[in-house]
Motif scaffolding. Sequence first.
Motif, PDB file in Angstrom:
ATOM      1  N   GLY A 100       4.613   0.513  -5.083  1.00 22.61           N
ATOM      2  CA  GLY A 100       4.421  -0.544  -5.101  1.00 22.61           C
ATOM      3  C   GLY A 100       5.389  -1.347  -5.932  1.00 22.61           C
ATOM      4  O   GLY A 100       5.864  -2.487  -5.715  1.00 22.61           O
ATOM      5  N   THR A 101       6.054  -0.835  -6.944  1.00 24.16           N
ATOM      6  CA  THR A 101       7.356  -1.333  -7.594  1.00 24.16           C
ATOM      7  C   THR A 101       8.243  -1.536  -6.759  1.00 24.16           C
ATOM      8  O   THR A 101       8.799  -2.640  -6.578  1.00 24.16           O
ATOM      9  N   LEU A 102       8.660  -0.487  -5.966  1.00 21.81           N
ATOM     10  CA  LEU A 102       9.653  -0.773  -4.851  1.00 21.81           C
ATOM     11  C   LEU A 102       9.514  -1.662  -3.826  1.00 21.81           C
ATOM     12  O   LEU A 102      10.260  -2.395  -3.287  1.00 21.81           O
ATOM     13  N   ALA A 143      -5.939   0.867  -0.634  1.00 20.99           N
ATOM     14  CA  ALA A 143      -5.469  -0.341   0.014  1.00 20.99           C
ATOM     15  C   ALA A 143      -5.597  -1.707  -0.812  1.00 20.99           C
ATOM     16  O   ALA A 143      -4.859  -2.586  -0.577  1.00 20.99           O
ATOM     17  N   VAL A 144      -6.327  -1.701  -1.604  1.00 19.24           N
ATOM     18  CA  VAL A 144      -6.647  -2.838  -2.649  1.00 19.24           C
ATOM     19  C   VAL A 144      -5.346  -2.734  -3.492  1.00 19.24           C
ATOM     20  O   VAL A 144      -5.198  -3.963  -3.972  1.00 19.24           O
ATOM     21  N   GLN A 145      -4.964  -1.607  -3.906  1.00 14.97           N
ATOM     22  CA  GLN A 145      -3.777  -1.509  -4.900  1.00 14.97           C
ATOM     23  C   GLN A 145      -2.544  -2.191  -4.106  1.00 14.97           C
ATOM     24  O   GLN A 145      -1.978  -3.048  -4.573  1.00 14.97           O
ATOM     25  N   ILE A 146      -2.319  -1.770  -2.746  1.00 15.28           N
ATOM     26  CA  ILE A 146      -1.276  -2.764  -2.078  1.00 15.28           C
ATOM     27  C   ILE A 146      -1.428  -3.847  -1.898  1.00 15.28           C
ATOM     28  O   ILE A 146      -0.484  -4.864  -1.986  1.00 15.28           O
ATOM     29  N   LEU A 147      -2.835  -4.380  -1.700  1.00 14.53           N
ATOM     30  CA  LEU A 147      -2.972  -5.855  -1.532  1.00 14.53           C
ATOM     31  C   LEU A 147      -2.919  -6.549  -2.818  1.00 14.53           C
ATOM     32  O   LEU A 147      -2.060  -7.669  -2.785  1.00 14.53           O
ATOM     33  N   TYR A 148      -2.988  -6.065  -3.956  1.00 13.14           N
ATOM     34  CA  TYR A 148      -2.658  -6.619  -5.346  1.00 13.14           C
ATOM     35  C   TYR A 148      -1.119  -6.634  -5.428  1.00 13.14           C
ATOM     36  O   TYR A 148      -0.613  -7.735  -5.865  1.00 13.14           O
ATOM     37  N   VAL A 149      -0.340  -5.661  -5.025  1.00  6.53           N
ATOM     38  CA  VAL A 149       1.162  -5.765  -5.047  1.00  6.53           C
ATOM     39  C   VAL A 149       1.680  -6.767  -4.209  1.00  6.53           C
ATOM     40  O   VAL A 149       2.391  -7.780  -4.708  1.00  6.53           O
TER      41      VAL A 149
END
Length: 372
Positions: free
Chosen positions: A128-130, A51-57
């Motif tokens: 995340g790149t997409l 979830a935090v990874q997505i937030l960073y994106v």
Amino acid sequence: MHITMIIAQVFILKKDFPKAQYSQILVGFVFGFFIDASMYLTQSVTAPNYAVQILYVVIGSLLVSIGIIFEVTPKLLYLAGDGLMITVARVLKRPFGQIKIAFDVTLVSFSLIAGWLLLHKIVGVREGTLISAILVGFTIGKLNPVISPLILRFLERRERRERHKDKVQGYNIITIGRELGSGGREIGQKLAKKLGWKFIDKEFIKDAVVKSGLPGEFVENKDQQMTSGEKLLRYISMDNIFNDENLSDDDRLFIAQSKIIKDAASKGNCVIVGRCADAVLDDCDNCFNIFISADKDFAKKRVAKEFNMTEDEAADYITKTNHLRSNHYNYYTGRTWGDPSRYDMYIKSSSLGIDRAVDAVYNAVKQKKGAN
């Protein structure tokens, strides 16, 4: 990659490629330095879960979007990738946002293919790149109508201060923005007569636009008739971003009106009512810009009498018309309709009365001429 994108711009534009844009090569090195510096400064930041990874994106996409708006709004110097996208958008006559998304998705696809062919595995590309490839272009469309006018307003104020340092001539053009029912048109007529100047209003501009090739019915139906829904849809599609050739019918009408206003202003000694004239003539040192408002009771009585309405009908008509004028003005100028800080004089006709309002503007213009 940056140099390749610059070469692509030169190939597309040929002689029309601005020589100053060769500086994109230097910008590419500086940009690369800041990427490395930013990665170094944030290397200790970790994401404890998905979830935090997505937030960073999402945060990263937001920052990139804001950066692009600050980069391209002044139209001075671009990163090579953004310069190429703007070039392609203009050639294909497509919205910048659509080209941005297509461009980013293409680069991601290129990375996938290159990784698979050269390394036999996918490196550096995940969901995340997409997400970022699509989200940045979309976010620009949402934020640009808010951020870009603020940037342009700052730049305009700087330019205006520089221009006014050497201003030596008096006013010979008056522009009038007005609320419906405020008597703005009547004030403009009387003022032009008192000054002995030409009076330019909707009918004059309409006749000139029709002579330029647009049908009269179209001019009547489309003139300052942008609803909030249309405004929102155009912001979402990002037609207003760096895409001068992708013109809607409203755009063509606005451009035709603007040309007529500029032509009239070049001859001087004229009073121009409405049609965003103050913004169209923003680089004119001899313009005196006024805005006229009025109390609701004053306005609805005038409108009821002029259009043979009840006062309740007039009040509704005033609200609707002022809303349409505001949408039109705000969209095409990046300013706020009726913002007092934008005008040389702000008049409340319900307090002064029509004739005293005429005298107030007349005296202000004459006083300025005498001072020079």
